[in-house]
Design a protein around this motif. Structure first.
Motif, PDB file in Angstrom:
ATOM      1  N   ILE A  94       0.857  -1.192   0.000  1.00 11.08           N
ATOM      2  CA  ILE A  94       0.000   0.000   0.000  1.00 11.08           C
ATOM      3  C   ILE A  94       0.890   1.238   0.000  1.00 11.08           C
ATOM      4  CG2 ILE A  94      -2.022   1.086   1.033  1.00 11.08           C
ATOM      5  CD1 ILE A  94      -2.453  -1.504   2.623  1.00 11.08           C
ATOM      6  N   TYR A  97      -2.604   4.747  -0.380  1.00 11.16           N
ATOM      7  CA  TYR A  97      -3.967   4.210  -0.334  1.00 11.16           C
ATOM      8  C   TYR A  97      -4.871   4.855  -1.390  1.00 11.16           C
ATOM      9  CZ  TYR A  97      -8.681   3.217   1.290  1.00 11.16           C
ATOM     10  OH  TYR A  97      -9.996   2.826   1.336  1.00 11.16           O
ATOM     11  N   ASP A  98      -4.827   6.175  -1.490  1.00 10.46           N
ATOM     12  CA  ASP A  98      -5.720   6.886  -2.406  1.00 10.46           C
ATOM     13  C   ASP A  98      -5.478   6.500  -3.861  1.00 10.46           C
ATOM     14  OD1 ASP A  98      -6.929   8.215  -0.305  1.00 10.46           O
ATOM     15  OD2 ASP A  98      -5.518   9.887  -0.371  1.00 10.46           O
ATOM     16  N   ALA A 101      -6.684   2.575  -4.260  1.00 10.03           N
ATOM     17  CA  ALA A 101      -8.029   2.154  -3.855  1.00 10.03           C
ATOM     18  C   ALA A 101      -8.877   1.699  -5.044  1.00 10.03           C
ATOM     19  CB  ALA A 101      -8.720   3.280  -3.099  1.00 10.03           C
ATOM     20  N   LYS A 102      -8.846   2.458  -6.133  1.00  7.05           N
ATOM     21  CA  LYS A 102      -9.693   2.122  -7.282  1.00  7.05           C
ATOM     22  C   LYS A 102      -9.254   0.823  -7.958  1.00  7.05           C
ATOM     23  CE  LYS A 102     -11.638   4.037 -11.549  1.00  7.05           C
ATOM     24  NZ  LYS A 102     -11.697   5.240 -12.443  1.00  7.05           N
ATOM     25  N   ALA A 105     -10.158  -2.127  -5.898  1.00  8.90           N
ATOM     26  CA  ALA A 105     -11.588  -2.441  -5.965  1.00  8.90           C
ATOM     27  C   ALA A 105     -11.898  -3.318  -7.173  1.00  8.90           C
ATOM     28  CB  ALA A 105     -12.405  -1.148  -6.015  1.00  8.90           C
ATOM     29  N   GLU A 124      -5.983   0.289   6.592  1.00 16.52           N
ATOM     30  CA  GLU A 124      -6.028   0.520   5.151  1.00 16.52           C
ATOM     31  C   GLU A 124      -6.162  -0.798   4.402  1.00 16.52           C
ATOM     32  OE1 GLU A 124      -3.307   4.568   4.704  1.00 16.52           O
ATOM     33  OE2 GLU A 124      -2.333   2.601   4.712  1.00 16.52           O
ATOM     34  N   LYS A 127      -9.717  -1.953   4.443  1.00 22.71           N
ATOM     35  CA  LYS A 127     -10.576  -1.139   3.569  1.00 22.71           C
ATOM     36  C   LYS A 127     -10.368  -1.489   2.098  1.00 22.71           C
ATOM     37  CE  LYS A 127      -9.572   3.017   5.245  1.00 22.71           C
ATOM     38  NZ  LYS A 127      -9.645   4.504   5.385  1.00 22.71           N
ATOM     39  N   LEU A 128      -9.166  -1.945   1.763  1.00 24.96           N
ATOM     40  CA  LEU A 128      -8.875  -2.342   0.385  1.00 24.96           C
ATOM     41  C   LEU A 128      -9.385  -3.746   0.064  1.00 24.96           C
ATOM     42  CD1 LEU A 128      -5.246  -0.931   0.063  1.00 24.96           C
ATOM     43  CD2 LEU A 128      -7.288  -0.075  -1.091  1.00 24.96           C
TER      44      LEU A 128
END
Length: 343
Positions: A94, A97-98, A101-102, A105, A124, A127-128
């Motif tokens: 990571i 993260y920003d 993230a996409k 997903a 993090e 969340k991923l």
């Protein structure tokens, strides 16, 4: 005619002889690791070695992908490609993260199991969509290092940050600064990875801040050029010097007394365990971290690697921590043999 038949049979036999061992070596699934490490960053060699070994130990194919220049946008694209190729499991660090993230997903939407490693936090990671994170808690590692420096009387420092786009780098600097009770922003330089530039920026900082008591480097790319600066300036051994990670150059500097200690996050564990966890998850049809970690701990090949390289993972309720450990003159012999390869 008989010769032609014999030739065909020999060709068929030789073909089978080549294919059979390959088939026997094939385990379950195909996996990929995506890292942010640039080709010039030698630190990642240890993780690459671990990927090669875990591939052989578990009999699976593992691809290693990274952006040659360390560009995070390129890393995101590699992660998108991993989703499109429908791997059996995807491991990645990571770095930001920003940014990730996409594409993460997209991997998750395909139902592909994810393990994160190295950079980033457990929060993090969750969340991923990862079921496990294997790495070192960076802020805590930096703070533990700073507490050692504080106990030695250090009150000021400079953090030589060679990878300023990585959030983990700031966490390391901030942890060290918080332990000393100083502002990490005013105690940090963005050095980049070019050794000439690193040396130039470190020299300039020390000239303009002559009362600096300590240096924190965040890896070999920052530490090794800094060692050369201190040697040229006659400051080797006179400034408290800590660094993250190991390399042959860092090992030599610890033995010489130029570097007080290195913070070892055992990167071999990060690479090996992340892929091994994905293989186990695939074969057992579960992403329950407790089940996967238990199976990994019971794996004889894994235990063999731990003993062989003197590695010590820390198992917690949240997963697995690979560090921090501290390498000093007192225990340097234990890790010197494998520095930069398996440690």
């Amino acid at each position: 005619m008989h010769i032609r038949k014999l030739t065909r049979h020999l060709v068929a036999a030789l073909t089978l002889a080549v294919i059979a061992p390959l088939a026997a070596a094939q385990g379950s699934g195909r996996y990929v690791m995506v890292s942010h490490g640039a080709d010039s960053d030698s630190w990642w060699n240890t993780i690459k070695n671990s990927v090669t070994q875990v591939s052989a130990d578990f009999g699976v194919q593992v691809d290693y992908r990274n952006p040659p220049n360390g560009d995070l946008a390129d890393m995101a694209r590699l992660l998108e490609q991993a989703a499109a190729r429908n791997y059996s499991g995807v491991a990645f660090d990571i770095a930001d993260y920003d940014v990730l993230a996409k594409p993460a997903a997209l991997v998750r939407a395909k139902g592909i199991p994810i393990v994160t490693l190295n950079s980033g936090t457990i929060a993090e990671s969750r969340k991923l969509g990862a079921f496990l994170h294997i790495g070192q808690p960076e802020y805590e590692a930096g703070k533990a290092a700073g507490e050692r420096a504080k106990a030695a009387g250090v009150k000021s420092f400079v953090c030589v940050n060679h990878y300023a786009t990585n959030v983990a780098s700031f966490q390391r600097c901030k942890g060290f600064a918080d332990a000393l009770g100083v502002d990490y922003r005013s105690s940090m330089i963005d050095s980049g990875v070019d050794p000439t530039v690193v040396a130039s920026k470190v020299s300039a900082y020390l000239r303009s801040h002559p009362t600096t008591q300590a240096i924190l480097a965040l890896g070999p790319n920052a530490a090794e050029p800094t060692v050369q600066v201190l040697q040229r300036n006659g400051q080797a051994g006179k400034i408290y010097f800590a660094t993250f990670d190991l390399s042959p150059g860092i090992i030599s500097a610890i033995k010489a007394g130029t570097i007080n200690f290195a913070i070892d996050q055992q990167p071999y564990l990060q690479g090996y365990m992340s892929i091994a966890a994905l293989v186990i998850a695939h074969e057992k049809h579960t992403t329950d971290p407790a089940v996967v970690v238990a199976a990994l701990k019971a794996n004889p090949k894994f235990q063999q690697r731990l003993a062989e390289y003197g590695l010590k993972p820390v198992y917690t309720a949240d997963g697995v921590s690979s560090g921090p450990g501290f390498v000093t003159k007192d225990n340097i012999a234990l890790v010197e043999k494998y520095a930069g390869q398996y440690r």
